[in-house]
Motif scaffolding. Structure first.
Motif, PDB file in Angstrom:
ATOM      1  N   SER A   1       0.845  -1.196   0.000  1.00  0.00           N
ATOM      2  CA  SER A   1       0.000   0.000   0.000  1.00  0.00           C
ATOM      3  C   SER A   1       0.879   1.245   0.000  1.00  0.00           C
ATOM      4  N   PRO A   2       0.532   2.273  -0.766  1.00  0.00           N
ATOM      5  CA  PRO A   2      -0.765   2.413  -1.425  1.00  0.00           C
ATOM      6  C   PRO A   2      -0.770   2.091  -2.898  1.00  0.00           C
ATOM      7  N   SER A   3       0.399   1.812  -3.542  1.00  0.00           N
ATOM      8  CA  SER A   3       0.316   1.822  -5.005  1.00  0.00           C
ATOM      9  C   SER A   3       1.375   1.001  -5.725  1.00  0.00           C
ATOM     10  N   ALA A   4       1.700  -0.201  -5.270  1.00  0.00           N
ATOM     11  CA  ALA A   4       2.728  -0.967  -5.974  1.00  0.00           C
ATOM     12  C   ALA A   4       2.516  -2.467  -5.792  1.00  0.00           C
ATOM     13  N   ILE A   5       2.912  -3.213  -6.817  1.00  0.00           N
ATOM     14  CA  ILE A   5       2.971  -4.671  -6.769  1.00  0.00           C
ATOM     15  C   ILE A   5       4.436  -5.073  -6.815  1.00  0.00           C
ATOM     16  N   VAL A   6       4.826  -6.002  -5.947  1.00  0.00           N
ATOM     17  CA  VAL A   6       6.210  -6.477  -5.886  1.00  0.00           C
ATOM     18  C   VAL A   6       6.221  -7.972  -6.175  1.00  0.00           C
ATOM     19  N   VAL A   7       7.084  -8.392  -7.109  1.00  0.00           N
ATOM     20  CA  VAL A   7       7.248  -9.800  -7.476  1.00  0.00           C
ATOM     21  C   VAL A   7       8.644 -10.242  -7.079  1.00  0.00           C
ATOM     22  N   ALA A   8       8.727 -11.334  -6.326  1.00  0.00           N
ATOM     23  CA  ALA A   8      10.021 -11.892  -5.906  1.00  0.00           C
ATOM     24  C   ALA A   8      10.211 -13.253  -6.566  1.00  0.00           C
ATOM     25  N   ILE A   9      11.357 -13.430  -7.232  1.00  0.00           N
ATOM     26  CA  ILE A   9      11.645 -14.646  -7.995  1.00  0.00           C
ATOM     27  C   ILE A   9      12.902 -15.288  -7.434  1.00  0.00           C
ATOM     28  N   SER A  10      12.870 -16.599  -7.195  1.00  0.00           N
ATOM     29  CA  SER A  10      13.994 -17.299  -6.573  1.00  0.00           C
ATOM     30  C   SER A  10      15.213 -17.320  -7.489  1.00  0.00           C
ATOM     31  N   ARG A  11      16.288 -16.690  -7.048  1.00  0.00           N
ATOM     32  CA  ARG A  11      17.536 -16.715  -7.804  1.00  0.00           C
ATOM     33  C   ARG A  11      18.134 -18.123  -7.796  1.00  0.00           C
ATOM     34  N   ASN A  12      17.977 -18.837  -6.691  1.00  0.00           N
ATOM     35  CA  ASN A  12      18.528 -20.195  -6.592  1.00  0.00           C
ATOM     36  C   ASN A  12      17.883 -21.150  -7.587  1.00  0.00           C
ATOM     37  N   ASP A  13      16.615 -20.911  -7.921  1.00  0.00           N
ATOM     38  CA  ASP A  13      15.956 -21.736  -8.922  1.00  0.00           C
ATOM     39  C   ASP A  13      16.417 -21.379 -10.331  1.00  0.00           C
ATOM     40  N   ILE A  14      16.720 -20.121 -10.546  1.00  0.00           N
ATOM     41  CA  ILE A  14      17.058 -19.650 -11.886  1.00  0.00           C
ATOM     42  C   ILE A  14      18.462 -20.060 -12.307  1.00  0.00           C
ATOM     43  N   MET A  15      19.439 -19.831 -11.431  1.00  0.00           N
ATOM     44  CA  MET A  15      20.842 -19.962 -11.811  1.00  0.00           C
ATOM     45  C   MET A  15      21.199 -21.315 -12.419  1.00  0.00           C
ATOM     46  N   PRO A  16      20.796 -22.450 -11.828  1.00  0.00           N
ATOM     47  CA  PRO A  16      21.179 -23.742 -12.421  1.00  0.00           C
ATOM     48  C   PRO A  16      20.523 -24.015 -13.775  1.00  0.00           C
ATOM     49  N   GLN A  17      19.472 -23.282 -14.109  1.00  0.00           N
ATOM     50  CA  GLN A  17      18.733 -23.570 -15.334  1.00  0.00           C
ATOM     51  C   GLN A  17      19.101 -22.656 -16.506  1.00  0.00           C
ATOM     52  N   LEU A  18      19.944 -21.657 -16.255  1.00  0.00           N
ATOM     53  CA  LEU A  18      20.294 -20.733 -17.326  1.00  0.00           C
ATOM     54  C   LEU A  18      21.019 -21.456 -18.452  1.00  0.00           C
ATOM     55  N   VAL A  19      20.674 -21.103 -19.680  1.00  0.00           N
ATOM     56  CA  VAL A  19      21.231 -21.731 -20.869  1.00  0.00           C
ATOM     57  C   VAL A  19      22.238 -20.779 -21.494  1.00  0.00           C
ATOM     58  N   ALA A  20      23.412 -21.308 -21.850  1.00  0.00           N
ATOM     59  CA  ALA A  20      24.432 -20.485 -22.492  1.00  0.00           C
ATOM     60  C   ALA A  20      23.877 -19.866 -23.763  1.00  0.00           C
ATOM     61  N   GLY A  21      24.049 -18.557 -23.893  1.00  0.00           N
ATOM     62  CA  GLY A  21      23.526 -17.856 -25.047  1.00  0.00           C
ATOM     63  C   GLY A  21      22.098 -17.387 -24.888  1.00  0.00           C
ATOM     64  N   ASP A  22      21.410 -17.884 -23.844  1.00  0.00           N
ATOM     65  CA  ASP A  22      20.030 -17.478 -23.554  1.00  0.00           C
ATOM     66  C   ASP A  22      19.876 -17.176 -22.074  1.00  0.00           C
ATOM     67  N   SER A  23      20.808 -16.445 -21.513  1.00  0.00           N
ATOM     68  CA  SER A  23      20.838 -16.220 -20.068  1.00  0.00           C
ATOM     69  C   SER A  23      19.935 -15.044 -19.695  1.00  0.00           C
ATOM     70  N   TRP A  24      18.657 -15.286 -19.687  1.00  0.00           N
ATOM     71  CA  TRP A  24      17.702 -14.232 -19.339  1.00  0.00           C
ATOM     72  C   TRP A  24      16.430 -14.844 -18.778  1.00  0.00           C
ATOM     73  N   ILE A  25      15.690 -14.021 -18.075  1.00  0.00           N
ATOM     74  CA  ILE A  25      14.347 -14.381 -17.639  1.00  0.00           C
ATOM     75  C   ILE A  25      13.401 -13.274 -18.087  1.00  0.00           C
ATOM     76  N   GLU A  26      12.147 -13.644 -18.264  1.00  0.00           N
ATOM     77  CA  GLU A  26      11.135 -12.672 -18.652  1.00  0.00           C
ATOM     78  C   GLU A  26       9.935 -12.824 -17.743  1.00  0.00           C
ATOM     79  N   THR A  27       9.492 -11.716 -17.165  1.00  0.00           N
ATOM     80  CA  THR A  27       8.347 -11.713 -16.273  1.00  0.00           C
ATOM     81  C   THR A  27       7.237 -10.867 -16.882  1.00  0.00           C
TER      82      THR A  27
END
Length: 522
Positions: A427-453
């Motif tokens: 409150s009063p005016s924002a949405i916050v999104v938290a994404i697990s870094r520990n889940d992301i890091m092992p899955q990153l692909v070489a040449g495609d190291s990004w996430i999209e929300t």
């Protein structure tokens, strides 16, 4: 020595038995929706499991799963329907033209649009989702919307055959002005919109080629090949659509509104009194191969293609080859061929009514890669029509998740396990999104190291009032940081109840995370 050998054999047998106990057995059940329609055109209800016989490649197969689904019956305990119970209808409008009657195409498309809109208005809100797409020879299949329950958004897409002015990442939302215009049944003349959508350059080129076919055998040889290439590209486009739909769960139907194409270019006929350019077999093996590949894609994905001949009642025998093409497309996928009908609205509604009751048969594919399906139904009146999935096959592995799947996750709140996520309203005016870094890091692909929300906020009426997209590249600086990835979005919303949803995908993978939260703006 014999005792030792016996002991060793016993030890090996025990070891093998232990390994068998530790093995994980994956059972994949293939679902076969079966529609049983009586002689009067109404679905037959109340059939039991023992009324059905299932055959795979001609051999009887046990039915290990049986579930009758009636979309006219209320959902149990007022809960949302299971994904297997829902009906997914893709309304596909063919804006290409390869006949000598292209000038009449816009009017016929308008009739098809009105018929599709009528079917949407009469559909079941809790069980039926609709997507809208167009086909042109140079752009292929273009989705205007994903599968939506939002009837105003679907009606807008049908009548304009274009994406919303809002242009949100997944095509879920429309502007307030569009919603106001399409909440009620529109009486706007949509002919101009269709004319603007038609790809005139490609259509005229196709018309010129079609007209040149009458210029003699030598000229036909020059023109036939590019026309045939256009048809082969159409087969490939439709196969790709079926593959995309294969990732979605439910009873999947493509309603294809078209004038058809010249089937002679596939089966090799050259017309009365003309030599067959493909020899005594009468078939063009390359074109037929492309068509068969399309059929296999539809069977593997469990998708029906129902073709609607928008020419209506045909009187010119010279158009029969176009009519044949629509019949081939439908019957090759287990679908219905609707022709010689001028009342398209009634034709579409009749089709969806025949599909109100589905008997879902399931069998274990075990080691079968693909196969042909045959279903027999006992104890039904003579003249009963039975429609079902004609085959199954393996699905090609994908290195990314499709936008149709992402839209499906957001619309239907489908839980995901690929990435842990949480979100909340500050409150009063924002949405916050938290994404697990520990889940992301092992899955990153070489040449495609990004996430999209992708973030959506829906109001109490289910209207998307916020649609935002953010991409994060995992450079060295981002990799060195600790803790979750946090994304914030400021909101400017009037007082009321809202639902926020966010979906995150990892580049080059099928890993997806989903989070949802409800909040109130005072």
């Amino acid at each position: 020595m014999k005792r030792l050998t016996f002991a060793v054999l016993m030890l090996l047998a025990a070891s093998a038995f232990a390994q068998q106990l530790n093995e994980t057995v994956n059972v994949e059940v293939i679902q076969v929706p079966v529609y049983v329609v009586g002689p009067d055109g109404s679905p037959i209800r109340g059939l039991k499991k023992d009324a059905f016989e299932l055959y795979i490649d001609g051999y009887p197969k046990p039915i290990e799963y049986f579930d009758p689904v009636d979309v006219t019956a209320p959902a149990k305990d007022d809960e949302p329907r299971r994904e297997s119970e829902r009906r997914l209808y893709l309304l596909l409008f063919d804006l290409s033209c390869a006949s000598d009657d292209c000038r009449a195409l816009p009017g016929r498309i308008v009739r098809a649009q009105k018929a599709a809109a009528a079917a949407v208005d009469r559909s079941s809100l809790d069980s039926d989702l609709f997507a809208v797409a167009t086909y042109t020879s140079n752009r292929g299949v273009q989705f205007t919307t994903p599968f939506l329950r939002d009837r105003a958004a679907v009606r807008r897409a049908i009548n304009t055959l274009s994406v919303s002015a809002l242009s949100d990442p997944l095509g879920l939302a429309i502007t307030k002005a569009e919603r106001t215009a399409w909440m009620r049944e529109s009486t706007t003349d949509i002919s101009d919109q269709v004319n603007a959508t038609l790809n005139t350059s490609s259509d005229l080129a196709a018309l010129e080629m079609a007209s040149a076919m009458i210029g003699g055998i030598a000229n036909q040889d020059n023109v036939r090949e590019p026309l045939k290439r256009v048809i082969e590209d159409q087969f490939a486009n439709f196969a790709a659509v079926a593959t995309r739909l294969g990732a979605l769960e439910g009873q999947k139907h493509v309603l294809y509104f078209s004038q058809g194409f010249n089937s002679e270019l596939v089966h090799g006929g050259a017309g009365p009194g003309l030599p067959n350019p493909y020899g005594p077999s009468g078939f063009d093996s390359r074109a037929l191969g492309k068509m068969q590949a399309m059929f296999e894609a539809f069977r593997a994905a469990g998708v029906f293609l129902h073709s609607f001949d928008i020419l209506g009642i045909r009187s010119d025998v010279n158009t029969s080859f176009n009519n044949d093409s629509l019949q081939m497309l439908a019957h090759g996928t287990g679908g219905e061929f609707v022709h010689n009908r001028n009342n398209f609205a009634l034709a579409v509604t009749d089709l969806t009514k025949r599909q109100q009751v589905a008997y879902l048969l399931g069998f274990d594919r075990r080691d079968l890669i693909r196969g042909k399906i045959l279903v027999k139904v006992r104890g039904v009146p003579r003249g009963t029509h039975v429609t079902y999935r004609q085959g199954f096959g393996g699905t090609a592995p994908k290195d990314h998740i499709d936008s149709l799947q992402l839209a499906d996750i957001v619309i239907n709140d489908l839980p995901q396990t690929g990435v842990a996520m949480s979100m909340g309203y500050t409150s009063p005016s924002a949405i916050v999104v938290a994404i697990s870094r520990n889940d992301i890091m092992p899955q990153l692909v070489a040449g495609d190291s990004w996430i999209e929300t992708i973030l959506y906020v829906f109001d109490q009426a289910g209207t998307a009032v916020v649609a935002k997209q953010k991409r994060i590249e995992f450079n060295e600086e981002i990799r060195k940081q600790d803790g979750p990835i946090v994304i914030g979005q400021r909101l400017e919303l009037p007082p009321g109840q809202y639902v926020a949803k966010a979906v995150t995908r990892i580049g080059g993978t099928n890993s997806v995370g989903f989070a949802r939260t409800e909040f109130k703006v005072e």
